[in-house]
Design an enzyme around this catalytic site. Structure first.
Site, short mmCIF file in Angstrom:
data_model
loop_
_atom_site.label_atom_id
_atom_site.label_comp_id
_atom_site.label_asym_id
_atom_site.label_seq_id
_atom_site.Cartn_x
_atom_site.Cartn_y
_atom_site.Cartn_z
N VAL A 100 41.81 -41.95 -51.02
CA VAL A 100 40.33 -40.61 -49.76
C VAL A 100 40.93 -39.46 -50.97
O VAL A 100 42.73 -39.60 -50.38
CB VAL A 100 40.55 -40.34 -48.70
CG1 VAL A 100 39.90 -39.43 -48.35
CG2 VAL A 100 39.75 -41.42 -48.48
N HIS A 104 46.62 -36.95 -46.79
CA HIS A 104 46.94 -37.79 -45.16
C HIS A 104 48.02 -37.88 -45.12
O HIS A 104 48.67 -39.08 -45.77
CB HIS A 104 45.70 -38.30 -44.63
CG HIS A 104 45.31 -39.30 -46.17
ND1 HIS A 104 44.61 -39.35 -46.97
CD2 HIS A 104 46.02 -40.94 -46.49
CE1 HIS A 104 44.60 -39.92 -47.65
NE2 HIS A 104 44.76 -41.18 -47.54
P1 5GP Z 1 44.93 -43.92 -49.34
O1 5GP Z 1 45.02 -44.50 -49.39
O2 5GP Z 1 43.71 -42.94 -49.75
O3 5GP Z 1 46.64 -43.49 -48.11
O4 5GP Z 1 44.59 -44.23 -47.66
C1 5GP Z 1 42.97 -44.17 -46.83
C2 5GP Z 1 42.83 -44.93 -45.81
O5 5GP Z 1 41.23 -44.40 -44.68
C3 5GP Z 1 42.67 -45.65 -45.68
O6 5GP Z 1 43.17 -47.27 -44.97
C4 5GP Z 1 41.63 -46.36 -45.51
O7 5GP Z 1 41.05 -47.77 -44.16
C5 5GP Z 1 40.57 -45.69 -45.04
N1 5GP Z 1 39.59 -44.84 -45.03
C6 5GP Z 1 38.80 -44.84 -45.24
N2 5GP Z 1 37.76 -44.30 -45.22
C7 5GP Z 1 37.15 -44.35 -44.06
C8 5GP Z 1 36.66 -43.83 -42.77
O8 5GP Z 1 35.30 -43.61 -43.17
N3 5GP Z 1 37.09 -43.50 -41.99
C9 5GP Z 1 38.03 -44.55 -41.53
N4 5GP Z 1 38.82 -43.90 -40.06
N5 5GP Z 1 38.95 -44.20 -41.84
C10 5GP Z 1 38.78 -44.71 -43.76
#
Ligand code: 5GP
Length: 122
Positions: A100, A104
């Site tokens: 995403v 974060h």
């Molecule tokens: P990244 O790999 O970008 O660090 O992690 C993105 C995180 O966002 C993942 O752990 C995934 O499960 C979480 N995520 C993706 N879409 C959503 C969503 O719609 N709602 C929530 N609460 N988490 C999400």
């Protein structure tokens, strides 16, 4: 990395899709990860439009950066994980599998989290 306001966390910030909110203030929103990888798995996001760690570090104001990290501390205390311990993690870019593109931090807790990372020789 240019910010795309169509990303899922931007939609959560705008209230277009729901989240399981844990904490919110002027600078940050914290909510449970939809696919938890630990008994406690919470995401903390800044309210400003920053795509990744570099973007946040380079372009967020001092107030936004301070407010964001103070929020991380408040969330960990609110979750009650400070004494037992927790891990914070930010994925940046392809090698880290950032999914995403809104900066974060992940907070993982609730069990022994093991070693930090696989060795590159494993
Ligand atoms: P990244 O790999 O970008 O660090 O992690 C993105 C995180 O966002 C993942 O752990 C995934 O499960 C979480 N995520 C993706 N879409 C959503 C969503 O719609 N709602 C929530 N609460 N988490 C999400």
């Amino acid at each position: 990395m240019a910010y795309d306001s169509g990303n899922v966390f931007a939609k959560i910030l705008r209230g277009e899709i729901p989240c399981d909110k844990v904490y919110e203030d002027d600078h940050a929103l914290a909510f449970k990860d939809i696919r938890p990888q630990a008994p406690v798995h919470v995401l903390v996001i800044p309210k400003g439009p920053y795509a990744d760690t570099d973007d946040f570090a380079d372009n967020a104001s001092d107030a936004e950066i301070a407010g964001f990290f103070r929020a991380v501390g408040k969330v960990s205390k609110q979750l009650g994980v400070s004494d037992a311990g927790y891990r914070i993690l930010a994925n940046h870019g392809p090698h880290a599998h950032q999914e995403v593109m809104h900066f974060h931090l992940h907070i993982f807790a609730g069990r022994d989290l093991g070693g930090m990372i696989k060795r590159f020789s494993d």
